[in-house]
Write a protein that holds these residues in place. Structure first.
Motif, PDB file in Angstrom:
ATOM      1  N   TRP A   1     -76.908  85.451  99.022  1.00  0.00           N
ATOM      2  CA  TRP A   1     -76.347  86.194 100.165  1.00  0.00           C
ATOM      3  C   TRP A   1     -76.270  85.263 101.369  1.00  0.00           C
ATOM      4  CZ3 TRP A   1     -80.012  87.812 104.160  1.00  0.00           C
ATOM      5  CH2 TRP A   1     -79.402  88.485 105.230  1.00  0.00           C
ATOM      6  N   VAL A   2     -77.335  84.460 101.579  1.00  0.00           N
ATOM      7  CA  VAL A   2     -77.326  83.456 102.653  1.00  0.00           C
ATOM      8  C   VAL A   2     -76.160  82.497 102.461  1.00  0.00           C
ATOM      9  CG1 VAL A   2     -78.594  81.478 103.604  1.00  0.00           C
ATOM     10  CG2 VAL A   2     -79.819  83.588 103.058  1.00  0.00           C
ATOM     11  N   LEU A   3     -76.023  82.003 101.248  1.00  0.00           N
ATOM     12  CA  LEU A   3     -74.931  81.090 100.916  1.00  0.00           C
ATOM     13  C   LEU A   3     -73.572  81.733 101.167  1.00  0.00           C
ATOM     14  CD1 LEU A   3     -73.881  78.490  99.609  1.00  0.00           C
ATOM     15  CD2 LEU A   3     -74.432  79.447  97.383  1.00  0.00           C
TER      16      LEU A   3
ATOM     17  N   LYS B   1     -85.543  92.812 101.987  1.00  0.00           N
ATOM     18  CA  LYS B   1     -85.493  91.351 102.047  1.00  0.00           C
ATOM     19  C   LYS B   1     -84.263  90.855 102.807  1.00  0.00           C
ATOM     20  CE  LYS B   1     -88.414  89.574  98.413  1.00  0.00           C
ATOM     21  NZ  LYS B   1     -88.506  88.605  97.312  1.00  0.00           N
ATOM     22  N   PHE B   2     -83.171  91.607 102.714  1.00  0.00           N
ATOM     23  CA  PHE B   2     -81.975  91.242 103.473  1.00  0.00           C
ATOM     24  C   PHE B   2     -82.181  91.575 104.958  1.00  0.00           C
ATOM     25  CE2 PHE B   2     -80.345  92.316  99.167  1.00  0.00           C
ATOM     26  CZ  PHE B   2     -79.867  91.059  98.815  1.00  0.00           C
TER      27      PHE B   2
ATOM     28  N   ASN C   1     -87.750  94.368  90.497  1.00  0.00           N
ATOM     29  CA  ASN C   1     -88.961  93.640  90.872  1.00  0.00           C
ATOM     30  C   ASN C   1     -88.726  92.183  91.254  1.00  0.00           C
ATOM     31  OD1 ASN C   1     -90.985  95.745  90.462  1.00  0.00           O
ATOM     32  ND2 ASN C   1     -90.384  95.628  88.311  1.00  0.00           N
ATOM     33  N   TYR C   2     -87.466  91.812  91.407  1.00  0.00           N
ATOM     34  CA  TYR C   2     -87.183  90.457  91.888  1.00  0.00           C
ATOM     35  C   TYR C   2     -85.828  90.422  92.582  1.00  0.00           C
ATOM     36  CZ  TYR C   2     -86.760  85.399  92.227  1.00  0.00           C
ATOM     37  OH  TYR C   2     -86.618  84.120  92.716  1.00  0.00           O
ATOM     38  N   VAL C   3     -85.869  90.534  93.895  1.00  0.00           N
ATOM     39  CA  VAL C   3     -84.669  90.432  94.726  1.00  0.00           C
ATOM     40  C   VAL C   3     -84.810  89.177  95.579  1.00  0.00           C
ATOM     41  CG1 VAL C   3     -83.312  91.502  96.571  1.00  0.00           C
ATOM     42  CG2 VAL C   3     -84.312  92.929  94.759  1.00  0.00           C
TER      43      VAL C   3
END
Length: 398
Positions: A348-350, A80-81, A341-343
């Motif tokens: 991280w954007v912030l 996701k990153f 199960n939830y990233v």
């Protein structure tokens, strides 16, 4: 079988209603949608020989950015990153539309020609072509406002994160468009019953008597709608939104605090879900290094801003309390905790926006295959203390 048949009949009826020459003000759903507000503005210009009553004020141009990858105990990072390492922010704007309508608690905008404005009518995780309003056979009765209404409501805007990063930044766009608040009769927000909502609007000089709530008035029509764009795709917070919040909410900011500030742990023990299963063990470990346990829901937004601005290290499970990272000083170390199960990369954007030193740790449990997203957002988190110790050493916290 009967349920499926009834569903087919219902949607056939909706489809028929949408094709009848009758406005959704009376019956049926809106006729269609414009993907972008600018499309409607340009169409209006063409139809009215460049004398459109609709106004479109561009604020920030489209921009592509590259983000610094996070750090963790593994050699690679979660996918996701990776996929959000490069991001393109859309153009932001303020549109002024006479006789526009707003439906629902998410602030769905309907034009005078009975179409949705897609980019300001988002439902999280849904394409505009699948918007719930397009499946409605009849909208609630209209409340008419004989004046100017600024639309601030956004999907999820009742919650702290979306309020801070989807609702409030729209006020900044109004200011940038140089629209005096004295010319706005009402500001439409999702709701105004929580203390953080009242506090932040007061800080931004919007009087409570000028507020109307989408939850109480689910279908309004105004003499004139003023519609700031959403800051961007939800979860992809732009830097200008961070700067706006920090400037308006954080009092007595100082960038000299990093390196000698507090070590804090933000607890979700009082939340309804996504708790740290072994939090007692986790806190016992962090206590060895003088971490202070914080319950942000007990204090005001201004106090939350002060606490986070004084921190040099923040450890926390993923949750809305981390929205307050926006008040941290550059260089603050952030260690975010996830379940397998939830990233979610929004913090991280912030952190990238305001130059925080971001790390993350995924808790124990079987991890799904790459590009598989179970999206179990309520799942509790089990933290391996040895793994956390390793990450804190990498971050040079211990």
């Amino acid at each position: 079988m009967l349920k499926k048949t009834l569903k087919l009949i219902y949607f056939s009826l909706i489809n028929l209603l949408s094709k009848l020459p009758i406005s959704s003000e009376i019956l049926g759903p809106p006729k269609s949608f414009y993907k972008e507000t600018k499309d409607y503005y340009l169409f209006n210009l063409k139809e009215n020989n460049k004398e459109s009553q609709v106004n479109f004020i561009s604020i920030y141009s489209q921009k592509s950015i590259h983000r610094k990858l996070p750090k963790t105990i593994k050699s690679g990072v979660h996918w996701k990153f990776e996929i959000e390492c490069t991001h393109e922010y859309p153009e932001t704007f303020v549109a002024v539309i006479p006789q526009g309508r707003v439906w629902g608690h998410n602030g769905t905008v309907i034009t005078p020609d009975d179409k949705l404005l897609g980019d300001v009518s988002l439902e999280i995780g849904t394409d505009i072509s699948e918007h719930s309003i397009l499946k409605s056979w009849r909208l609630p009765n209209i409340n008419y406002v004989d004046g100017t209404v600024a639309v601030l409501s956004a999907a999820g805007g009742e919650g702290y994160f979306h309020w801070m990063f989807d609702v409030l930044p729209r006020i900044h766009l109004l200011q940038q468009a140089e629209i005096p608040f004295s010319h706005i009769d009402k500001f439409l927000v999702n709701s105004l019953y929580l203390s953080f909502q009242k506090e932040t609007l007061a800080l931004l000089n919007i009087p409570e008597e000028k507020i109307i709530e989408s939850r109480k008035f689910p279908h309004i029509k105004a003499k004139q709608l003023v519609i700031p764009s959403l800051p961007g795709e939800t979860g992809n917070i732009p830097k200008w939104a961070c700067d706006f919040l920090k400037t308006k909410i954080l009092v007595n900011d100082s960038t000299e605090k990093v390196g000698k500030g507090k070590f804090i742990y933000i607890s979700r023990d009082r939340a309804a879900f996504r708790k740290v299963i072994n939090e007692d063990e986790l806190i016992q470990f962090l206590n060895k290094f003088n971490f202070e346990v914080i319950f942000l829901e007990k204090i005001s937004v201004v106090e939350q801003a002060s606490v986070l601005s004084s921190a040099s290290v923040v450890v926390a499970p993923h949750g809305a309390g981390l929205s307050n990272l926006v008040f941290c000083s550059p260089g603050t170390k952030i260690i975010e905790l996830f379940s397998p199960n939830y990233v979610n990369g929004c913090y991280w954007v912030l952190s990238n926006n305001i130059q925080l030193d971001y790390y993350y740790l995924i808790g124990d449990g079987e991890e799904p295959e790459k590009f598989c997203d179970p999206h179990c957002m309520a799942e509790d988190i089990l933290i391996n203390i040895n793994a956390l110790a390793e990450l804190l050493k990498i971050a040079e916290v211990i």
